[in-house]
Design an enzyme around this catalytic site. Sequence first.
Site, mmCIF file in Angstrom:
data_model
loop_
_atom_site.group_PDB
_atom_site.id
_atom_site.type_symbol
_atom_site.label_atom_id
_atom_site.label_comp_id
_atom_site.label_asym_id
_atom_site.label_seq_id
_atom_site.Cartn_x
_atom_site.Cartn_y
_atom_site.Cartn_z
ATOM 1 N N ASP A 197 0.858 -1.412 -0.064
ATOM 2 C CA ASP A 197 -0.100 0.097 0.062
ATOM 3 C C ASP A 197 0.951 1.226 0.103
ATOM 4 O OD1 ASP A 197 -2.346 1.575 0.008
ATOM 5 O OD2 ASP A 197 -3.181 0.368 1.711
ATOM 6 N N ASP A 217 -9.830 3.436 -3.787
ATOM 7 C CA ASP A 217 -10.857 2.633 -3.388
ATOM 8 C C ASP A 217 -12.010 2.252 -4.044
ATOM 9 O OD1 ASP A 217 -8.637 2.101 -1.827
ATOM 10 O OD2 ASP A 217 -9.458 1.767 0.063
HETATM 11 C C1 GAL Z 1 -6.272 1.358 1.127
HETATM 12 C C2 GAL Z 1 -6.194 0.171 0.017
HETATM 13 C C3 GAL Z 1 -7.286 -0.653 0.507
HETATM 14 C C4 GAL Z 1 -7.169 -1.650 1.957
HETATM 15 C C5 GAL Z 1 -7.067 -0.467 2.863
HETATM 16 C C6 GAL Z 1 -6.468 -0.970 4.266
HETATM 17 O O1 GAL Z 1 -5.219 2.188 0.913
HETATM 18 O O2 GAL Z 1 -6.448 0.935 -1.152
HETATM 19 O O3 GAL Z 1 -7.646 -1.839 -0.396
HETATM 20 O O4 GAL Z 1 -5.780 -2.236 1.548
HETATM 21 O O5 GAL Z 1 -5.817 0.559 2.533
HETATM 22 O O6 GAL Z 1 -5.977 0.081 5.199
#
Ligand code: GAL
Length: 491
Positions: A151, A211
């Site tokens: 991430d 997301d």
């Molecule tokens: C976001 C990511 C999500 C999930 C989340 C977890 O940045 O895009 O898919 O992994 O963090 O905190």
Amino acid sequence: MRGSSLFTTVTAFFASQNVETVYPINEMGVTPAMGWNNWNAFACSVSEDLLISTAEKMAAFGLRDAGYEYIVLDDCWSMGRDSKGNLQYDPAKFPNGMKSVAEKVHSLGFRFGMYSDAGSYTCARYPGSLGYEEQDAITFASWDVDYLKYDNCHNQGLSGTPKITSERYRTMTNALRAAGRPILYAICNWGEDFPWKWGPTVANSWRMSGDIYDSFDRPDPRCPCGGDEYVCAYPGSHCSVMNILNKAASIIDTSLPGAFNDLDMLEVGNGGMDDEEYKAHFSMWAAVKSPLFMGNDVNVMDAKALSILNNPAVIAVSQDPLGVPAIRRWRYYVNDTDQYGQGEIQMWSGPLYGGDQLVILLNAGNSARKMTATLADIFCVAAGIAKEIKEDWDIYDLWANRMDDATAQSIIDSGSLDAASVKSFYYNATQTSFKDGLAANHALLYGKLTGTVEAGGAIETDVPRHGVSMMRLRKRTAKADSKASLKVQDA
Ligand code: GAL
């Protein structure tokens, strides 16, 4: 592992040119990765029990053998670092330790994925891997991890240009390689700094948007970017299916076998869309070769979600040996708005194994409509006239043989694939790869023959509101014996 000679071919090519480019980065993920990830349905409520019980259900429901290979643990598994800087899992959530989870997941026939962050903290503020790449890669390898989602939160300002961002992510590429275990590498920087331009030299896939959200087309201020030219300073979250798809349209042709644009995990089965919308979501993600990660709670899966997720004719498009994403050939606005605004219609197409062609008519208008795709548009080329336009084509509907509700429900109720009715719908990709199945003309991978289109002609079809018509065109020269040559998979 789905290996291929592509790595060898490409590496040999660069060697012959005296170029040092490592591209693609490894031999894994030649077709888009498939699996399940807990984030969309469970967010931070993670545990050993959740992962193992989900893997058991996925195997029992036939989803493992339908192609869903990875069980991926997302954020919130950590408890910090020990005095030597080693990542610690939370023992309350994982009482038997991460290696034991991996072992159990492996024994159920899956591969195991984990999550970290190219920053000092993850998005949920657990320790990130920035500055600890080598040590953490060794930890993941020692836990027998097969997949890393990586991430972008708390990245200490190390973004803003493709060079800065790609170097930050490449540190982990190198660390994973040095750790010596094959680990599929899925980066998640939400499209920042144009990962589709450098992703193939760094990772097996890259998220290209903020997301996903469980809505077909609802705009949301938390997902500010949209539009055809995808340049986005703030990717955000709560991005609808249509928002992500429209962003993907302008960059999707950057995907390559082993290196794919990731449109984010699936929302199929999470309850925010109707059946046609979920079919459209799944069809488009398969068509553009996004990784396909189920994001629902399999404990409450209904028959319709199962029969979308296990449709072999659509999964065969995702796992097509060519690995070429469909591209958008046209998009029109229509005077048919829903409560969220302007309706639109689109046509996507692209090559498939065996000289076939995928065609999708997508109706994002607010009512069912007839839609038309001409062969000239389906086979549109940059210059001249494609020779395919002069051929006759058989049309196979890829949703016509979808598993019926009663059969899907019987699988969910019994946790078994033994019912006689299951056999006629169910393709076992563990037993016969999609490539071999396509080569052997397995009927389940080809949908249902519904018509033909003659040279220079057009396909006209009814498309439901917020739905798709998804078709596979096969050259009609095979028609005389096409029905006879389509085989049902052996038991
Ligand atoms: C976001 C990511 C999500 C999930 C989340 C977890 O940045 O895009 O898919 O992994 O963090 O905190």
